[in-house]
Design a protein around this motif. Sequence first.
Motif, mmCIF file in Angstrom:
data_model
loop_
_atom_site.group_PDB
_atom_site.id
_atom_site.type_symbol
_atom_site.label_atom_id
_atom_site.label_comp_id
_atom_site.label_asym_id
_atom_site.label_seq_id
_atom_site.Cartn_x
_atom_site.Cartn_y
_atom_site.Cartn_z
ATOM 1 N N ASN A 20 0.798 -1.222 0.000
ATOM 2 C CA ASN A 20 0.000 0.000 0.000
ATOM 3 C C ASN A 20 0.834 1.277 0.000
ATOM 4 O OD1 ASN A 20 -2.276 -1.609 0.066
ATOM 5 N ND2 ASN A 20 -2.580 -1.434 2.282
ATOM 6 N N LYS A 21 2.153 1.129 0.069
ATOM 7 C CA LYS A 21 3.011 2.307 0.111
ATOM 8 C C LYS A 21 2.898 3.092 -1.193
ATOM 9 C CE LYS A 21 6.540 0.639 3.353
ATOM 10 N NZ LYS A 21 7.970 0.261 3.536
ATOM 11 N N GLY A 22 2.801 4.416 -1.062
ATOM 12 C CA GLY A 22 2.766 5.277 -2.237
ATOM 13 C C GLY A 22 1.396 5.402 -2.871
ATOM 14 N N MET A 23 0.357 4.766 -2.307
ATOM 15 C CA MET A 23 -0.989 4.827 -2.863
ATOM 16 C C MET A 23 -1.762 6.001 -2.244
ATOM 17 S SD MET A 23 -1.170 2.454 -5.090
ATOM 18 C CE MET A 23 -0.305 0.948 -5.579
ATOM 19 N N LYS A 24 -2.861 6.375 -2.912
ATOM 20 C CA LYS A 24 -3.677 7.477 -2.419
ATOM 21 C C LYS A 24 -4.351 7.093 -1.103
ATOM 22 C CE LYS A 24 -4.747 9.400 -6.978
ATOM 23 N NZ LYS A 24 -5.840 9.796 -7.927
ATOM 24 N N GLU A 25 -4.475 8.083 -0.202
ATOM 25 C CA GLU A 25 -5.068 7.828 1.110
ATOM 26 C C GLU A 25 -6.536 7.446 0.988
ATOM 27 O OE1 GLU A 25 -4.411 11.115 3.676
ATOM 28 O OE2 GLU A 25 -2.217 10.918 3.664
ATOM 29 N N HIS A 83 -12.656 -3.627 -14.397
ATOM 30 C CA HIS A 83 -12.949 -2.737 -15.527
ATOM 31 C C HIS A 83 -11.690 -2.042 -16.055
ATOM 32 C CE1 HIS A 83 -12.731 0.021 -12.160
ATOM 33 N NE2 HIS A 83 -12.774 1.065 -12.973
ATOM 34 N N MET A 84 -10.584 -2.225 -15.352
ATOM 35 C CA MET A 84 -9.310 -1.676 -15.827
ATOM 36 C C MET A 84 -8.494 -2.807 -16.462
ATOM 37 S SD MET A 84 -9.670 1.501 -15.040
ATOM 38 C CE MET A 84 -8.021 2.226 -15.078
ATOM 39 N N MET A 85 -7.180 -2.706 -16.415
ATOM 40 C CA MET A 85 -6.322 -3.741 -16.981
ATOM 41 C C MET A 85 -6.435 -5.024 -16.159
ATOM 42 S SD MET A 85 -2.171 -3.698 -17.425
ATOM 43 C CE MET A 85 -1.927 -3.625 -15.651
ATOM 44 N N PHE A 86 -6.557 -6.164 -16.844
ATOM 45 C CA PHE A 86 -6.581 -7.440 -16.135
ATOM 46 C C PHE A 86 -5.176 -7.730 -15.611
ATOM 47 C CE2 PHE A 86 -5.968 -12.163 -16.531
ATOM 48 C CZ PHE A 86 -6.645 -12.469 -15.366
ATOM 49 N N ALA A 92 -0.657 -4.118 -10.863
ATOM 50 C CA ALA A 92 -0.661 -2.649 -10.869
ATOM 51 C C ALA A 92 -1.766 -2.168 -9.947
ATOM 52 C CB ALA A 92 -0.869 -2.120 -12.291
ATOM 53 N N GLY A 93 -1.370 -1.681 -8.746
ATOM 54 C CA GLY A 93 -2.366 -1.248 -7.776
ATOM 55 C C GLY A 93 -3.089 0.015 -8.223
ATOM 56 N N PRO A 94 -4.267 0.248 -7.606
ATOM 57 C CA PRO A 94 -4.896 -0.528 -6.540
ATOM 58 C C PRO A 94 -5.749 -1.661 -7.094
ATOM 59 C CG PRO A 94 -6.184 1.413 -6.993
ATOM 60 C CD PRO A 94 -4.988 1.483 -7.914
ATOM 61 N N LEU A 97 -7.147 -0.531 -1.608
ATOM 62 C CA LEU A 97 -5.860 -1.083 -1.225
ATOM 63 C C LEU A 97 -6.082 -2.450 -0.590
ATOM 64 C CD1 LEU A 97 -4.024 2.028 0.285
ATOM 65 C CD2 LEU A 97 -4.161 1.256 -2.089
ATOM 66 N N THR A 98 -5.021 -3.208 -0.456
ATOM 67 C CA THR A 98 -5.118 -4.556 0.103
ATOM 68 C C THR A 98 -5.679 -4.514 1.529
ATOM 69 O OG1 THR A 98 -3.223 -5.247 -1.213
ATOM 70 C CG2 THR A 98 -3.838 -6.662 0.617
ATOM 71 N N GLY A 99 -6.717 -5.331 1.776
ATOM 72 C CA GLY A 99 -7.355 -5.387 3.089
ATOM 73 C C GLY A 99 -8.533 -4.452 3.248
ATOM 74 N N VAL A 100 -8.706 -3.525 2.328
ATOM 75 C CA VAL A 100 -9.825 -2.578 2.398
ATOM 76 C C VAL A 100 -11.045 -3.218 1.740
ATOM 77 C CG1 VAL A 100 -10.584 -0.244 1.804
ATOM 78 C CG2 VAL A 100 -8.179 -0.681 2.324
ATOM 79 N N LYS A 101 -12.267 -2.815 2.169
ATOM 80 C CA LYS A 101 -13.476 -3.478 1.676
ATOM 81 C C LYS A 101 -14.506 -2.479 1.164
ATOM 82 C CE LYS A 101 -15.187 -3.710 6.441
ATOM 83 N NZ LYS A 101 -15.513 -4.584 7.588
ATOM 84 N N ALA A 102 -15.348 -2.995 0.263
ATOM 85 C CA ALA A 102 -16.530 -2.275 -0.206
ATOM 86 C C ALA A 102 -17.730 -3.097 0.225
ATOM 87 C CB ALA A 102 -16.503 -2.123 -1.721
ATOM 88 N N SER A 103 -18.755 -2.446 0.854
ATOM 89 C CA SER A 103 -19.867 -3.206 1.438
ATOM 90 C C SER A 103 -21.203 -2.560 1.170
ATOM 91 C CB SER A 103 -19.651 -3.384 2.944
ATOM 92 O OG SER A 103 -19.623 -2.126 3.578
ATOM 93 N N THR A 104 -22.218 -3.370 1.231
ATOM 94 C CA THR A 104 -23.595 -2.914 1.103
ATOM 95 C C THR A 104 -24.454 -3.631 2.120
ATOM 96 O OG1 THR A 104 -25.488 -2.717 -0.415
ATOM 97 C CG2 THR A 104 -24.101 -4.648 -0.657
ATOM 98 N N VAL A 105 -25.562 -3.002 2.517
ATOM 99 C CA VAL A 105 -26.531 -3.606 3.427
ATOM 100 C C VAL A 105 -27.859 -3.709 2.701
ATOM 101 C CG1 VAL A 105 -27.833 -3.378 5.587
ATOM 102 C CG2 VAL A 105 -25.398 -2.765 5.498
ATOM 103 N N ILE A 106 -28.370 -4.926 2.640
ATOM 104 C CA ILE A 106 -29.653 -5.180 1.988
ATOM 105 C C ILE A 106 -30.628 -5.710 3.056
ATOM 106 C CG2 ILE A 106 -30.853 -6.502 0.214
ATOM 107 C CD1 ILE A 106 -28.226 -6.565 -1.345
ATOM 108 N N VAL A 107 -31.723 -5.010 3.187
ATOM 109 C CA VAL A 107 -32.728 -5.393 4.191
ATOM 110 C C VAL A 107 -33.859 -6.108 3.463
ATOM 111 C CG1 VAL A 107 -34.344 -4.595 5.957
ATOM 112 C CG2 VAL A 107 -32.161 -3.409 5.603
ATOM 113 N N LYS A 108 -34.123 -7.325 3.906
ATOM 114 C CA LYS A 108 -35.215 -8.101 3.330
ATOM 115 C C LYS A 108 -36.440 -8.028 4.246
ATOM 116 C CE LYS A 108 -36.746 -12.679 2.046
ATOM 117 N NZ LYS A 108 -36.498 -14.137 2.095
#
Length: 214
Positions: free
Chosen positions: A96-101, A126-129, A177-179, A201-212
């Motif tokens: 993660n060094k040198g990446m955007k905060e 959606h970027m480079m594989f 090629a990060g991130p 970055l490595t270890g960071v997550k994207a999440s959603t909450v779905i209420v049924k």
Amino acid sequence: MSYFKYIFSLFLLSSIVLNAQNRDFPTRGSEVINNPKFKSSNSSSGFGRLGVPNRSKVKDVFAKNEEGVDFKPKTQYTNPSEIWTDKLNKKPEDENKGMKEEWAEDMNLGDFVTSSDKMTFICRDHMMFDGDRVQIKVNGQVIVQNLLLENAYKEITIPLEIGFNKIEFIALNQGDAGPNTAELKIIDGSKLLSRNVWNLLTGVKASTVIVKNE
């Protein structure tokens, strides 16, 4: 000189020449048998009796000096597995060094309410594989251990429980090629609820909450 003396002189001269030829010039057969063997000269000049260089006396200018030659095996090729081993052993903080905060912050994909029994997620790089991978959790339980994000969409259908369903996409690496980059669509039946892209970055997550609803 009389005629007979002249003939006698010619006969005598021919005999002398013939004897000389037989003595000094041997026939082809005797030339092979009686040919003397030449011995190498002891001369320090480097040449034999016939002017031919002695092999032991003449230095070979093409010979390599063997003194100091290292005969130890040398590594010529890199083991491809070592490259991937280094990547797997790399710590997240090093990657993660040198990446955007902002890429180090967890991302909220939105909260949704539905009466459906399941939700469909479609994702891709959606970027480079470059080998980006994610782990997917539902309410803290891992349902997909290691998902490779490719340029083609991959579909994941997740059953929903009544109440809150927290779904997390955790970046396992940053590829070559990060991130970690991805496009994610959330689909309820035939309805597109959300479309997002992330840079994690490595270890960071994207999440959603779905209420049924019941």
